[in-house]
Design a protein around this motif. Structure first.
Motif, PDB file in Angstrom:
ATOM      1  N   GLU A 175     -15.544 129.461  63.120  1.00 14.60           N
ATOM      2  CA  GLU A 175     -16.391 128.113  63.654  1.00 14.60           C
ATOM      3  C   GLU A 175     -17.013 128.335  64.753  1.00 14.60           C
ATOM      4  O   GLU A 175     -16.711 129.196  65.604  1.00 14.60           O
ATOM      5  CB  GLU A 175     -15.077 127.031  63.583  1.00 14.60           C
ATOM      6  N   THR A 176     -17.774 127.390  65.180  1.00 11.60           N
ATOM      7  CA  THR A 176     -18.606 127.229  66.129  1.00 11.60           C
ATOM      8  C   THR A 176     -18.252 126.040  67.074  1.00 11.60           C
ATOM      9  O   THR A 176     -18.532 125.029  66.395  1.00 11.60           O
ATOM     10  CB  THR A 176     -20.070 127.311  65.991  1.00 11.60           C
ATOM     11  N   PHE A 177     -18.087 125.886  68.145  1.00 14.56           N
ATOM     12  CA  PHE A 177     -17.696 124.907  69.093  1.00 14.56           C
ATOM     13  C   PHE A 177     -18.948 124.797  70.184  1.00 14.56           C
ATOM     14  O   PHE A 177     -19.179 125.958  70.964  1.00 14.56           O
ATOM     15  CB  PHE A 177     -16.336 124.771  69.775  1.00 14.56           C
ATOM     16  N   SER A 178     -19.367 123.650  70.589  1.00 17.93           N
ATOM     17  CA  SER A 178     -20.308 123.562  71.883  1.00 17.93           C
ATOM     18  C   SER A 178     -20.147 122.306  72.288  1.00 17.93           C
ATOM     19  O   SER A 178     -19.427 120.999  71.830  1.00 17.93           O
ATOM     20  CB  SER A 178     -21.825 123.921  71.185  1.00 17.93           C
ATOM     21  N   GLY A 179     -20.803 122.285  74.047  1.00 15.19           N
ATOM     22  CA  GLY A 179     -20.685 121.151  74.602  1.00 15.19           C
ATOM     23  C   GLY A 179     -21.115 121.356  76.087  1.00 15.19           C
ATOM     24  O   GLY A 179     -21.554 122.499  76.472  1.00 15.19           O
ATOM     25  N   GLU A 180     -20.956 120.313  76.769  1.00 13.55           N
ATOM     26  CA  GLU A 180     -21.696 120.318  78.283  1.00 13.55           C
ATOM     27  C   GLU A 180     -20.421 120.516  79.214  1.00 13.55           C
ATOM     28  O   GLU A 180     -19.275 120.271  78.782  1.00 13.55           O
ATOM     29  CB  GLU A 180     -22.205 118.846  78.497  1.00 13.55           C
ATOM     30  N   LEU A 181     -20.768 121.229  80.043  1.00 19.00           N
ATOM     31  CA  LEU A 181     -19.871 121.698  81.364  1.00 19.00           C
ATOM     32  C   LEU A 181     -20.639 121.355  82.657  1.00 19.00           C
ATOM     33  O   LEU A 181     -21.466 121.960  83.056  1.00 19.00           O
ATOM     34  CB  LEU A 181     -19.633 123.375  80.908  1.00 19.00           C
ATOM     35  N   ASN A 182     -19.738 120.972  83.126  1.00 17.70           N
ATOM     36  CA  ASN A 182     -19.974 120.428  84.882  1.00 17.70           C
ATOM     37  C   ASN A 182     -19.441 121.391  85.695  1.00 17.70           C
ATOM     38  O   ASN A 182     -18.207 121.568  85.904  1.00 17.70           O
ATOM     39  CB  ASN A 182     -19.498 118.845  85.163  1.00 17.70           C
ATOM     40  N   LEU A 183     -20.386 121.926  86.436  1.00 18.44           N
ATOM     41  CA  LEU A 183     -20.135 122.847  87.598  1.00 18.44           C
ATOM     42  C   LEU A 183     -19.909 121.928  88.731  1.00 18.44           C
ATOM     43  O   LEU A 183     -21.141 121.506  89.348  1.00 18.44           O
ATOM     44  CB  LEU A 183     -20.930 124.023  87.571  1.00 18.44           C
ATOM     45  N   VAL A 184     -19.066 122.005  89.554  1.00 22.35           N
ATOM     46  CA  VAL A 184     -18.674 121.371  90.830  1.00 22.35           C
ATOM     47  C   VAL A 184     -18.072 122.340  91.765  1.00 22.35           C
ATOM     48  O   VAL A 184     -17.452 123.080  91.607  1.00 22.35           O
ATOM     49  CB  VAL A 184     -18.075 119.831  90.629  1.00 22.35           C
ATOM     50  N   ARG A 185     -18.336 122.020  93.249  1.00 23.71           N
ATOM     51  CA  ARG A 185     -17.840 122.593  94.112  1.00 23.71           C
ATOM     52  C   ARG A 185     -16.897 121.861  94.951  1.00 23.71           C
ATOM     53  O   ARG A 185     -17.329 120.769  95.381  1.00 23.71           O
ATOM     54  CB  ARG A 185     -18.553 123.407  94.966  1.00 23.71           C
TER      55      ARG A 185
END
Length: 709
Positions: A699-709
């Motif tokens: 299977e293939t999974f995808s999505g958005e990732l927020n990079l914060v510091r």
């Protein structure tokens, strides 16, 4: 060798004075209408009714063969064969040869008229037509070569034919028969035909006056013959010409099948015979190379068949078939065993063969002028012995005298020294075997009411007379006693009623029947008697429960199968090693077990079962956070898929908002630390793509990732 066929002039000359009857000219008749006389059911059937319809005015003929014979397109002035008139011949018309001629008959169809046996049942082996009437018909046929009779079954006895109910279809013609036109005639050709009805006859007895077999059944038993004394057609069974269930002649006035062709060809041949057309079959066996003069004056110089059509003085055609066979060289063997001192010799064409020259060959010319080789072989012996062996009955008084000595029951064996006619010494050995009185027991079993009977001596044994003793003579002429014991077995009836689960079967007598069947089975026991079994198989419904047969199961987790059903049912799960229990109502799939199929067998209190097959679909869903903070505080400093599925592999890809690949790894131990080319990645939204592969899914999974510091 010459063989005389239908219409042969020599036969006419021989028969012209039969019974002192002054016959009219039996040559070419040139009649416009051929009269076919037939015996009527009105005169010979009596009270038989439907059992006596085997003649031209009977139900088995009127709609079939009679319709064809009266069809002018088949038999008529413009038809394929001659015009036929069917005429009833009364007993008075058949009272003598003169009466038959006065009736104007050209052909006679006898038909079949049965009698009743001692049990009151129809007997097709005896005729109701008086024997004198049948003899008159046969004498009429003998009186003139153009007189043809078609006769069947028991009515053919005066011609010397005996029939029995033994035919096995199909029947096939003999090759090269004298009347091959009935199988290859004006109405067509046939390679086989069938008999019909419950009685199907073959010839079991044939006349000593000569016959030619025209057709046989599949066992080789003869079924159609040409009688050589009368040139009449003899049928083993009237069913060859019948319709309406008693034979295969088609209904209506058309030629449809092989039996139609055969019947029409037989009556077409009868037309030719009645019109005086003769056929002669002659054969010559000559020395190789010897010419033969043919009837038309031509000369044949080779072996083979030659056909000539001649015209007699009366204007009738005469067809002559000449068959020529070349003789090979004759070989004659002359042999003899004689005493050495006898002085025996033999002379062949001047050459002497004796003790000095006991064998050799001489080439001669035989009476026909062909070469003949004579082989001589004389066996000279010094001593001869003879054995006299005989079997005779005890107490018969038998004796034999050899060389003056009497041998009998008191002196049954011995040897005598004698001198033969050739002067050789001879020893005669005598051995008399006196056969004792014989006894035998004949024990047979049959079914009750089957009509089984057997004749021993002159006594008929059956269900009314099942046992007794008979004094017989053996093949040696000695008395013997036969004890007869007949046992008659009853017919049995059985009732079987057994409920059967839906989808299952029940065996009766080697046959399988489904649930819900209501029938009867007829079996034959070891005695050949019928046994009737009435079978009732009520159908029992299969148990029904509610259960999902397609389920989705997270890998690395357990799964409980829920069943909605009767708790009194028996539940069996498989495979047992993958489940929490194998005989509970609801089972749980153990963690780490991944069977391809789970089966549930449900059995009710009556033993009926249903099987439910469950197809598990094993999925693997990883945990993928939507944000992380690579600030080295020890919390959420890296991004990676959290996968709990066993033996799973994946590839992780990270893309920036412009679609540039910034991170990629297939190593589950390598996580993205928020660096791009060794530098801190800008804060913002990135896109991840995870390609996850397990033992069951990809299977293939995808999505958005927020990079914060």
């Amino acid at each position: 060798m010459r063989r005389l066929l239908f219409g042969a002039t020599l036969l006419l000359a021989l028969l012209s004075a039969v019974n002192g009857f002054a016959q009219d000219d039996c040559g070419c008749q040139e009649e416009e209408v051929i009269t076919v006389c037939y015996l009527s059911k009105q005169d010979y059937c009596g009270a038989f009714g439907a059992n006596c319809e085997y003649t031209f005015d009977g139900d088995f003929f009127e709609g079939g063969l009679v319709a064809k014979l009266q069809n002018p397109a088949l038999f008529g002035e413009n038809g394929i064969s001659c015009d036929l008139e069917l005429k009833r011949a009364t007993p008075a018309d058949l009272s003598s040869v003169q009466a038959i001629n006065d009736c104007g008959c050209d052909m006679i169809f006898v038909g079949q008229f049965l009698t009743l046996d001692v049990f009151g049942q129809p007997d097709l082996t005896e005729s109701a037509v008086p024997t004198q009437t049948l003899n008159n018909i046969r004498d009429w046929s003998l009186a003139c070569e153009s007189n043809l009779v078609i006769v069947t079954q028991a009515e053919a006895r005066p011609w010397g034919y005996i029939t029995a109910n033994q035919n096995i279809n199909p029947n096939t013609p003999e090759e090269e028969t004298s009347v091959s036109s009935i199988f290859d005639g004006p109405f067509g050709s046939l390679s086989f035909f069938n008999q019909g009805g419950s009685y199907q006859g073959v010839f079991t007895g044939l006349p000593t006056t000569g016959f030619e077999i025209l057709a046989n059944d599949v066992t080789g038993a003869p079924t159609v013959a040409l009688d050589e004394a009368t040139n009449d057609i003899i049928l083993g069974d009237v069913g060859i010409l019948c319709s309406n269930g008693a034979g295969e002649i088609s209904l209506g006035n058309s030629i449809v099948n092989n039996n139609d062709i055969l019947a029409a060809n037989i009556f077409a041949l009868g037309c030719r015979i009645a019109e005086g057309i003769s056929t002669l079959d002659q054969a010559f066996t000559v020395c190789e190379g010897e010419p033969v003069v043919l009837p038309d004056g031509g000369v044949a110089n080779a072996p083979g068949e030659y056909l000539d059509t001649l015209t007699a003085a009366n204007g009738c055609d005469s067809i002559v078939l000449t068959q020529i066979t070349w003789l090979p060289q004759d070989t004659i063997n002359l042999g003899r065993t004689t005493c050495f001192e006898s002085g025996y010799s033999i002379e062949v064409d001047g050459e002497v063969f004796d003790v000095d020259r006991p064998s050799g060959s001489v080439l001669l010319q035989n009476a026909s002028g062909c070469d003949s080789l004579v082989n001589v072989n004389i066996n000279f012996v010094e001593f001869l012995s003879t054995n006299i062996q005989q079997e005779v009955c005890e107490d018969s008084g038998y004796s034999i005298t050899v060389n003056g000595t009497t041998y009998n029951e008191a002196n049954p064996d011995g040897q005598e020294a004698m001198i033969t006619a050739d002067g050789c010494d001879s020893i005669v050995t005598i051995d008399l075997n006196f056969v004792p009185f014989l006894t035998d027991t004949l024990s047979l079993e049959a079914c009750q009411n089957s009509g089984f009977n057997i004749t021993v001596g002159n006594t008929n044994y059956n269900e009314l007379n099942p046992s007794g003793e008979e004094v017989l003579q053996s093949v040696d002429g000695c008395d013997s006693i036969v004890t007869v014991n007949l046992s008659f077995r009853p017919v049995s009836t059985t009732y079987i009623e057994s409920p059967v689960c839906e989808g299952e079967t029940f065996m009766v007598g080697g046959m399988s029947f489904p649930a819900g069947t209501s029938t009867q089975v007829v079996l034959t026991n070891q005695y050949g008697c019928d046994s009737i079994i009435f079978v009732e198989l009520p159908e029992l419904p299969a148990p029904v429960v509610g259960i999902d047969t397609v389920v989705t199961i997270q890998q690395g987790s357990s799964y409980a199968f829920e069943v909605a059903g009767d708790p009194s049912y028996s539940y069996t799960w498989s495979p047992a090693e993958a489940l929490s229990c194998s005989n509970c109502m609801s089972a749980v799939l153990e963690v780490g077990s991944y069977p391809a199929v789970v089966e549930l067998n449900v059995t009710d209190s009556l033993g009926c079962a249903s099987i439910y097959t469950i197809q598990p679909e094993y999925i693997c869903t990883p945990y993928l956070p939507n944000a992380f903070s690579p600030n080295a505080d020890g919390r959420n400093d890296t991004f990676f898929p959290f996968v709990v599925c066993p033996n799973a592999t994946y590839t992780l890809q990270i893309f920036d908002r412009w679609g540039n690949l910034v991170f990629e790894s297939s190593d589950s131990n390598l996580e993205w630390d928020g660096q791009i080319n060794g530098k801190a990645a800008p804060i913002g939204v990135y896109v991840y793509v995870v390609q996850l592969e397990t033992a069951f899914t990809r299977e293939t999974f995808s999505g958005e990732l927020n990079l914060v510091r």
